[in-house]
Design an enzyme around this catalytic site. Structure first.
Site, PDB file in Angstrom:
ATOM      1  N   TYR A 173      36.332  11.370  55.851  1.00 60.33           N
ATOM      2  CA  TYR A 173      35.980  10.177  55.070  1.00 60.33           C
ATOM      3  C   TYR A 173      35.383  10.440  53.722  1.00 60.33           C
ATOM      4  O   TYR A 173      35.562   9.288  52.921  1.00 60.33           O
ATOM      5  CB  TYR A 173      35.004   9.405  55.941  1.00 60.33           C
ATOM      6  N   ARG A 188      38.218  10.591  51.359  1.00 57.08           N
ATOM      7  CA  ARG A 188      38.850   9.270  51.342  1.00 57.08           C
ATOM      8  C   ARG A 188      37.708   8.393  50.300  1.00 57.08           C
ATOM      9  O   ARG A 188      38.330   7.537  49.524  1.00 57.08           O
ATOM     10  CB  ARG A 188      39.031   8.481  52.755  1.00 57.08           C
ATOM     11  N   GLN A 212      40.667  -6.235  56.106  1.00 56.70           N
ATOM     12  CA  GLN A 212      40.748  -5.145  56.931  1.00 56.70           C
ATOM     13  C   GLN A 212      40.343  -3.773  56.221  1.00 56.70           C
ATOM     14  O   GLN A 212      40.356  -2.750  56.820  1.00 56.70           O
ATOM     15  CB  GLN A 212      41.992  -5.182  57.559  1.00 56.70           C
ATOM     16  N   ASN A 213      40.317  -3.694  54.775  1.00 59.99           N
ATOM     17  CA  ASN A 213      40.178  -2.531  54.216  1.00 59.99           C
ATOM     18  C   ASN A 213      38.734  -2.188  54.046  1.00 59.99           C
ATOM     19  O   ASN A 213      37.846  -2.900  54.021  1.00 59.99           O
ATOM     20  CB  ASN A 213      40.764  -2.804  52.735  1.00 59.99           C
ATOM     21  N   ASP A 217      37.874   0.039  51.498  1.00 57.02           N
ATOM     22  CA  ASP A 217      37.520   0.323  49.985  1.00 57.02           C
ATOM     23  C   ASP A 217      36.784  -0.856  49.462  1.00 57.02           C
ATOM     24  O   ASP A 217      36.558  -1.961  50.167  1.00 57.02           O
ATOM     25  CB  ASP A 217      38.683   0.540  49.052  1.00 57.02           C
ATOM     26  N   HIS A 256      36.273  -4.035  58.926  1.00 57.35           N
ATOM     27  CA  HIS A 256      36.397  -2.838  59.619  1.00 57.35           C
ATOM     28  C   HIS A 256      35.432  -1.706  58.920  1.00 57.35           C
ATOM     29  O   HIS A 256      35.215  -0.553  59.108  1.00 57.35           O
ATOM     30  CB  HIS A 256      37.989  -2.215  59.589  1.00 57.35           C
ATOM     31  N   GLY A 293      49.336  -7.737  52.601  1.00 53.66           N
ATOM     32  CA  GLY A 293      49.242  -6.330  52.771  1.00 53.66           C
ATOM     33  C   GLY A 293      48.864  -6.010  53.912  1.00 53.66           C
ATOM     34  O   GLY A 293      48.467  -5.129  54.201  1.00 53.66           O
ATOM     35  N   SER A 302      49.632  -5.662  58.219  1.00 55.95           N
ATOM     36  CA  SER A 302      50.937  -5.396  59.180  1.00 55.95           C
ATOM     37  C   SER A 302      50.583  -6.650  60.261  1.00 55.95           C
ATOM     38  O   SER A 302      51.685  -6.961  61.061  1.00 55.95           O
ATOM     39  CB  SER A 302      50.793  -3.884  59.776  1.00 55.95           C
TER      40      SER A 302
END
Length: 254
Positions: free
Chosen positions: A67, A70, A100-101, A103, A118, A189, A191
């Site tokens: 992490y 990232r 859901q990101n 960043d 998340h 973006g 799924s």
């Protein structure tokens, strides 16, 4: 230490409410990898080693190293034209981004109301105190570091403020309320395979103007959504331009 997140409410305003629901695909154009495609992160790593409480307990050093890399990559990334266009919608609309990101590209693009389902890469929290959350920016931690609260760094006592597999997703009710109240909804973006977040779109109003931007025809297109096939950096910008023009026309008529 951060205050507990959440508690956004639809504002009392004559402006229409737009809710934008985003997944990893919107950040791909900023150079951040997605998770589930053929070159995604979960094709390269064991998901349960890196994104589960059990994996963290077994090897906290590995999880922190993953992490941290990232976090540094996300800090170097820049918001792309899709992020920036979504932020521009606030010129004429009330806008809530549900992402859901993990960043912070939406915030850095200028979006003022962002719900992270998340968690966030740039936050750590104490393992035994879930509400003790600290914004750490792009800080790196080693055995010689001080922890975010000023104590000695103990990697087993701190964890990324990320929702891992098997954990409860926060802010679902809040996100559902915004989606049910929205006059316009844009999905970009995602799924739409990750639950329970994907099921939130069932909360959308039947009469809302609903769009899904995706690279390919989407097998999981929710009922009532129009599909705009193509790159987010192109299709989102086109739709935002149209919505802003519509709002300007409405303002000039009134």
């Amino acid at each position: 230490m951060l205050n507990k997140a959440g508690n956004l409410k639809p504002k009392s305003t004559e402006r229409e409410l737009i809710v934008v629901f985003t997944g990893a695909g919107i950040s791909a154009a900023s150079g951040l990898p997605t998770f589930r495609d053929s070159e995604g992160l979960w094709q390269q790593y064991d998901v349960y080693q890196l994104a589960s409480p059990e994996g963290f307990a077994a090897n906290p050093e590995l999880v922190h190293r993953f992490y941290q890399s990232r976090r540094l990559a996300a800090a170097k990334a820049q918001p792309n034209t899709a992020h920036l266009a979504i932020a521009q919608l606030e010129q004429q609309y009330q806008v809530v981004v549900i992402t859901q990101n993990i960043d912070d590209l939406h915030e850095r693009a200028g979006s003022s109301q962002v719900i992270h389902l998340h968690g966030k890469l740039n936050e750590l929290r104490k393992v035994n105190q879930p509400d003790a959350v600290f914004d750490i920016g792009d800080a790196e931690f080693t055995e010689h570091s001080l922890a975010p609260d000023g104590s000695a760094w103990q990697l087993s006592e701190w964890r990324p403020n990320i929702v891992w597999f098997g954990e409860m997703v926060p802010h679902l009710l809040e996100a559902s309320d915004f989606l049910s109240a929205a006059q316009k909804v844009l999905v970009v973006g995602s799924s739409l395979l990750v639950e329970p977040a994907a099921s939130l779109l069932h909360s959308c109003g039947e009469d809302a103007d609903k769009y899904l931007v995706d690279l390919a025809a989407h097998l999981a297109t929710p009922y009532g959504f129009k599909v705009l096939q193509g790159e987010a950096v192109t299709k989102v910008v086109e739709l935002v331009r149209r919505w802003l023009n519509d709002a300007n026309l409405d303002a000039s008529v009134s």
